[in-house]
Design an enzyme around this catalytic site. Sequence first.
Site, PDB file in Angstrom:
ATOM      1  N   GLY A   1      -4.924  16.932 -39.113  1.00 31.87           N
ATOM      2  CA  GLY A   1      -5.155  18.248 -38.491  1.00 31.87           C
ATOM      3  C   GLY A   1      -3.953  18.699 -37.676  1.00 31.87           C
ATOM      4  O   GLY A   1      -3.557  19.874 -37.728  1.00 31.87           O
ATOM      5  N   LYS A   2      -3.368  17.760 -36.956  1.00 36.02           N
ATOM      6  CA  LYS A   2      -2.234  18.159 -36.100  1.00 36.02           C
ATOM      7  C   LYS A   2      -0.945  18.230 -36.915  1.00 36.02           C
ATOM      8  O   LYS A   2      -0.099  19.074 -36.651  1.00 36.02           O
ATOM      9  CB  LYS A   2      -2.109  17.200 -34.913  1.00 36.02           C
ATOM     10  CG  LYS A   2      -3.321  17.286 -34.000  1.00 36.02           C
ATOM     11  CD  LYS A   2      -3.226  16.417 -32.786  1.00 36.02           C
ATOM     12  CE  LYS A   2      -4.536  16.374 -32.024  1.00 36.02           C
ATOM     13  NZ  LYS A   2      -5.619  15.597 -32.691  1.00 36.02           N
TER      14      LYS A   2
ATOM     15  N   CYS B   1      -8.113  12.036 -26.839  1.00 39.18           N
ATOM     16  CA  CYS B   1      -9.366  12.768 -26.622  1.00 39.18           C
ATOM     17  C   CYS B   1     -10.238  11.963 -25.663  1.00 39.18           C
ATOM     18  O   CYS B   1     -11.446  11.871 -25.827  1.00 39.18           O
ATOM     19  CB  CYS B   1     -10.068  13.096 -27.938  1.00 39.18           C
ATOM     20  SG  CYS B   1     -10.428  11.667 -28.961  1.00 39.18           S
TER      21      CYS B   1
ATOM     22  N   PRO C   1      -6.589  12.355 -39.759  1.00 38.42           N
ATOM     23  CA  PRO C   1      -6.592  12.938 -41.103  1.00 38.42           C
ATOM     24  C   PRO C   1      -5.633  14.110 -41.304  1.00 38.42           C
ATOM     25  O   PRO C   1      -5.644  14.722 -42.366  1.00 38.42           O
ATOM     26  CB  PRO C   1      -8.047  13.411 -41.262  1.00 38.42           C
ATOM     27  CG  PRO C   1      -8.472  13.772 -39.865  1.00 38.42           C
ATOM     28  CD  PRO C   1      -7.763  12.792 -38.967  1.00 38.42           C
TER      29      PRO C   1
ATOM     30  N   ARG D   1      -7.640   6.072 -44.387  1.00 36.88           N
ATOM     31  CA  ARG D   1      -7.377   7.309 -43.635  1.00 36.88           C
ATOM     32  C   ARG D   1      -6.077   7.967 -44.126  1.00 36.88           C
ATOM     33  O   ARG D   1      -5.949   9.188 -44.142  1.00 36.88           O
ATOM     34  CB  ARG D   1      -7.330   7.025 -42.136  1.00 36.88           C
ATOM     35  CG  ARG D   1      -8.723   6.690 -41.574  1.00 36.88           C
ATOM     36  CD  ARG D   1      -8.689   6.369 -40.098  1.00 36.88           C
ATOM     37  NE  ARG D   1      -8.250   7.452 -39.255  1.00 36.88           N
ATOM     38  CZ  ARG D   1      -9.027   8.416 -38.780  1.00 36.88           C
ATOM     39  NH1 ARG D   1     -10.306   8.439 -39.080  1.00 36.88           N
ATOM     40  NH2 ARG D   1      -8.536   9.367 -37.992  1.00 36.88           N
TER      41      ARG D   1
ATOM     42  N   ASP E   1      -0.568  11.189 -30.862  1.00 32.58           N
ATOM     43  CA  ASP E   1      -1.978  11.522 -30.608  1.00 32.58           C
ATOM     44  C   ASP E   1      -2.715  10.186 -30.706  1.00 32.58           C
ATOM     45  O   ASP E   1      -3.231   9.825 -31.758  1.00 32.58           O
ATOM     46  CB  ASP E   1      -2.442  12.524 -31.679  1.00 32.58           C
ATOM     47  CG  ASP E   1      -3.866  12.975 -31.460  1.00 32.58           C
ATOM     48  OD1 ASP E   1      -4.238  13.206 -30.298  1.00 32.58           O
ATOM     49  OD2 ASP E   1      -4.611  13.095 -32.458  1.00 32.58           O
TER      50      ASP E   1
ATOM     51  N   ALA F   1      -1.276   9.803 -37.631  1.00 31.03           N
ATOM     52  CA  ALA F   1      -1.462  11.178 -38.117  1.00 31.03           C
ATOM     53  C   ALA F   1      -2.781  11.518 -38.805  1.00 31.03           C
ATOM     54  O   ALA F   1      -3.136  12.687 -38.885  1.00 31.03           O
ATOM     55  CB  ALA F   1      -0.322  11.515 -39.074  1.00 31.03           C
TER      56      ALA F   1
END
Length: 292
Positions: free
Chosen positions: A119-120, A232, A117, A143, A181, A115
Amino acid sequence: MNVPEFLIKCLNAQYGEEESNKILTGYAMRRPVTFRVNLLKSSKDEVERQCATLGINIKSAPVPCAYFAENLREREIAEMPLYKEGKIYLQSLSSMLPPYLLAPQRDENILDMTAAPGGKTSLLSALSGGEAFLTACEKDKIRAERLKYNLAKLSVPRTSVLVQDALSLDEFYRFDKILLDAPCSGSGTLTPDGEIKISEKLVENSVKLQEKLLRKSLKLLKKGSVMVYSTCSVLKEENEGVLEKVLKEGDFELLPPEMPFSVPRLKSLKNTLLVPPDGQFEGFFCALIKKN
Ligand code: SAM
């Protein structure tokens, strides 16, 4: 740009000349800074008004509540009171896609498996109107501190942070939805001025970890529920390759990745979303998986 030779070769082999050139051209484009309004703390109205008062020129982006700040650098945005108060969050447009695809709802128990930093995680919460229960897992202690800081700053409610390796999560847990992610090579995010860290070894190691994390998240998902797998990266081995290998180990299916707004797409495996890097989006991959 110094795109590593191995990456150019991979892209050519995977996409053919025309599409790989599109990706390489996208790497060389300079994207304006983007941010989104944190609806847990502010509104489009407030942000537009404050920017107008400060004489800051912003333009609506294709993702709801997101804006381009064409003449500003991230550093300058970070100086703004709106940013310091957690009313806006600096985030790439592509990074906003997985929460929209997962479509979080009130009272759902959702795991954000990797998870930081945050953002999601924070967008998942905002999209549920602050009503989803979120578990944000992060292995890296430093982090994880950033994640906790961001969640507090953005006033994200109903969230607990687990600082641990997601691979060791107790398999007794079952979640209504999961976002994976995954850590990746970052092959979608090369920029003209950024440091290029990608290597063949990094791709290889990423694939191994992605497969393990995907297997684990499918175990933790309730039957009949959905999860999102995203990276990404634009390399097939980290995206379609991982899905094809792991999903055939059980009764899973890919659902159409329908987004509530329009997103540029490259041809990819059926029912997956591959976004090419361009002047607005970073290269990105998303898939919506159902556990039957
Ligand atoms: N979703 C985040 C966001 O939007 O802000 C970005 C996540 S980043 C792509 C991947 C994260 O996974 C990194 O913070 C990394 O430290 C973390 N990570 C890597 N391996 C992990 C594991 N085994 N368990 C939990 N977190 C892990």
